[in-house]
Scaffold this motif. Structure first.
Motif, PDB file in Angstrom:
ATOM      1  N   LYS A  80       2.317  -1.224   1.690  1.00  0.00           N
ATOM      2  CA  LYS A  80       1.824  -2.520   1.206  1.00  0.00           C
ATOM      3  C   LYS A  80       0.358  -2.719   1.600  1.00  0.00           C
ATOM      4  N   ARG A  83      -1.871  -0.290  -0.466  1.00  0.00           N
ATOM      5  CA  ARG A  83      -2.070  -0.784  -1.845  1.00  0.00           C
ATOM      6  C   ARG A  83      -3.059  -1.937  -1.880  1.00  0.00           C
ATOM      7  N   LEU A  84      -2.938  -2.859  -0.937  1.00  0.00           N
ATOM      8  CA  LEU A  84      -3.859  -3.989  -0.885  1.00  0.00           C
ATOM      9  C   LEU A  84      -5.289  -3.505  -0.637  1.00  0.00           C
ATOM     10  N   PHE A  86      -6.509  -0.567  -1.213  1.00  0.00           N
ATOM     11  CA  PHE A  86      -6.942   0.211  -2.379  1.00  0.00           C
ATOM     12  C   PHE A  86      -7.448  -0.726  -3.473  1.00  0.00           C
ATOM     13  N   SER A  87      -6.686  -1.771  -3.752  1.00  0.00           N
ATOM     14  CA  SER A  87      -7.089  -2.686  -4.828  1.00  0.00           C
ATOM     15  C   SER A  87      -8.374  -3.432  -4.475  1.00  0.00           C
ATOM     16  N   VAL A  88      -8.579  -3.742  -3.199  1.00  0.00           N
ATOM     17  CA  VAL A  88      -9.806  -4.415  -2.778  1.00  0.00           C
ATOM     18  C   VAL A  88     -11.007  -3.471  -2.936  1.00  0.00           C
ATOM     19  N   ASP A  90     -11.216  -0.791  -4.946  1.00  0.00           N
ATOM     20  CA  ASP A  90     -11.354  -0.277  -6.312  1.00  0.00           C
ATOM     21  C   ASP A  90     -12.253  -1.214  -7.118  1.00  0.00           C
ATOM     22  N   GLN A  91     -13.543  -1.076  -6.931  1.00  0.00           N
ATOM     23  CA  GLN A  91     -14.499  -1.987  -7.550  1.00  0.00           C
ATOM     24  C   GLN A  91     -14.570  -1.830  -9.064  1.00  0.00           C
ATOM     25  N   GLY A  93     -11.972  -1.127 -10.997  1.00  0.00           N
ATOM     26  CA  GLY A  93     -10.718  -1.578 -11.605  1.00  0.00           C
ATOM     27  C   GLY A  93     -10.008  -0.499 -12.397  1.00  0.00           C
ATOM     28  N   ARG A  94     -10.390   0.783 -12.212  1.00  0.00           N
ATOM     29  CA  ARG A  94      -9.780   1.888 -12.962  1.00  0.00           C
ATOM     30  C   ARG A  94      -8.666   2.591 -12.194  1.00  0.00           C
ATOM     31  N   SER A  95      -8.231   2.012 -11.091  1.00  0.00           N
ATOM     32  CA  SER A  95      -7.208   2.624 -10.229  1.00  0.00           C
ATOM     33  C   SER A  95      -7.668   3.966  -9.678  1.00  0.00           C
ATOM     34  N   GLU A 101     -15.974   4.567  -1.769  1.00  0.00           N
ATOM     35  CA  GLU A 101     -14.936   3.539  -1.659  1.00  0.00           C
ATOM     36  C   GLU A 101     -13.795   4.026  -0.766  1.00  0.00           C
TER      37      GLU A 101
END
Length: 139
Positions: A80, A83-84, A86-88, A90-91, A93-95, A101
């Motif tokens: 969890k 994932r959080l 990673f999403s922060v 991932d500037q 937004g392409r995963s 990064e």
């Protein structure tokens, strides 16, 4: 992590310790013992071989301390939280994360990971060193 690595590492090259696939898998098994010299090795399952290939970042058939530490740090991070983070990071937004990064993400987790804190090596620097070695071998 360093004591466990050194206990199970059975290969020495240039004064540096390395783990074979069997050493690595044994190091992950609770209450495992070091393999005795001449002991018959069991054939690795396909899943065990795939796991070893993920850890053996430079594909030389051995796991260095840096590779081991990198793997142990990654698996010590709760999914969890990873994932959080990673999403922060991932500037785009392409995963996908750029190297910068990913390094920033690992810097954050390194400060929070008991595994990384207990080791004397810098996890990100170690993974970068492995990557550079791979690039040098390709050239």
């Amino acid at each position: 992590p360093e004591k466990v690595f050194l206990y199970f590492a059975s290969e020495k090259r240039g004064g540096e310790a390395f783990m074979t696939a069997h050493d690595f898998l044994r190091s992950l098994t609770p209450a495992a013992r070091k393999e005795a010299k001449g002991e018959q090795k069991e054939k690795l399952s396909a899943a065990a071989q795939r796991l070893f290939m993920l850890v053996d970042l430079n594909g030389d058939g051995l796991v260095s301390f840096q590779e081991y530490l990198f793997f142990m740090t990654i698996i010590s991070i709760p999914q969890k939280k990873f994932r959080l983070g990673f999403s922060v990071m991932d500037q785009s937004g392409r995963s996908e994360l750029t190297q910068e990064e990913f390094q920033a993400l690992m810097d954050v987790f390194k400060g929070q990971s008991a595994v990384a804190s207990a080791a004397r090596s810098d996890v990100v620097s170690a993974s970068n060193a492995v990557r550079r070695k791979n690039e040098e071998k390709i050239r």
